[in-house]
Design a protein around this motif. Structure first.
Motif: not given
Length: 309
Positions: A89, A127, A130, A136-137, A140-141, A144
């Motif tokens: 990450h 970010n 997102v 977005a999933t 993912q959120r 971000s």
């Protein structure tokens, strides 16, 4: 890109307010939201339950519940980009965006490139989009969201926006990471950048973080720092960077190099400089906390973000 990443890794670990500093920023944002918009805290916590790197969050929340758990999740979220270093990450070039500072009294032989080094501004913009993107999933959120919280803190640190070019540092001092000073507290050598990063709070102990956040909110309330201004929005990020750059020019680098070229040649910081740096850092972290609360209001004002979580 490989060169940029190597440059960023060379700065490590001095890439951000230290982890306790980010925790203080998150605690201030939490208190600000709790006073007027507690539902937003619930939505933030619900989204963070989907973060793909669960380990640090499980450690942070321990066995807490309710509002205590939400606060701990937010504090971990703000520091998580540092906790994720050297993992899949990690994004080392995202923590800073640097412009050159050149003093007329001591210029380098070659004029530096006045372009921005690193990706802090673009990372924040990416970010923020997102985080607010319902397509977005949730994972993912959540990631971000942590970067938004982290970078909103970082951009308020003057040496996250500037590096000094001089006869002693013709290729730049890498945001102070090539200057070594004596830490006024520990009396050990450290970089000038790390001195600034460490200047708000040094302990990750939760009680001490809360006490520090309370202290800053008492001495530097929102009404004092932001009275008469509109709530912060993501589009304000470049202005915050300009504020920090201005402080780097007018104070942090105003007298040129302060440190030595190595740990063994670390220099004492002038006492007035060390004291004023802490005062500036406190104000910047308090501002970051209030502005972060506004960013979360902007992004989480409706339940849309938590749909599907």
């Amino acid at each position: 890109m490989a060169g940029m990443v190597a440059w960023a890794l060379a700065l490590s670990p001095a890439l951000a307010w230290t982890r306790p500093g980010h925790m203080v920023t998150a605690a201030i944002a939490f208190d600000d939201l709790e006073a007027t918009d507690p539902d937003i805290i619930d939505r933030v916590a619900a989204l963070l339950d989907n973060h793909p790197d669960r380990g640090p969050f499980e450690v942070a929340e321990d066995r807490s519940e309710g509002r205590e758990r939400a606060l701990r999740l937010m504090m971990e979220c703000a520091r998580w980009p540092d906790d994720a270093r050297l993992t899949v990450h990690d994004q080392p070039s995202w923590h800073v965006q640097l412009r050159p500072v050149v003093r007329a009294e001591d210029p380098p032989l070659v004029e530096p490139d006045h372009g921005i080094v690193m990706d802090g501004l673009e990372a924040f913009r990416l970010n923020a989009r997102v985080m607010a993107n319902a397509a977005a999933t949730p994972a993912q959120r959540a990631v971000s969201l942590c970067w938004v919280m982290h970078l909103a803190g970082d951009v308020h640190q003057p040496l996250h926006t500037a590096q000094l070019f001089s006869s002693a540092y013709p290729e730049g001092d890498r945001a102070g990471s090539l200057q070594f000073v004596i830490d006024p507290v520990s009396r050990r050598p450290e970089t000038l950048h790390w001195f600034w990063d460490d200047s708000v709070h040094r302990s990750g102990d939760l009680d001490s973080v809360r006490a520090r956040a309370d202290d800053l909110q008492r001495r530097l309330p929102r009404t004092r720092l932001l009275q008469g201004t509109a709530p912060a929005v993501a589009a304000d990020y470049p202005r915050w960077a300009e504020e920090s750059f201005g402080l780097a020019v007018s104070f942090a680098y105003a007298s040129g190099p302060l440190g030595g070229p190595s740990q063994s040649e670390a220099r004492e910081l002038p006492v007035p400089y060390a004291r004023q740096a802490v005062t500036i850092a406190e104000r910047r972290v308090a501002l970051a906390g209030y502005r972060l609360a506004d960013l979360l209001r902007e992004a989480f004002a409706t339940p849309t973000l938590s749909e599907g979580v």
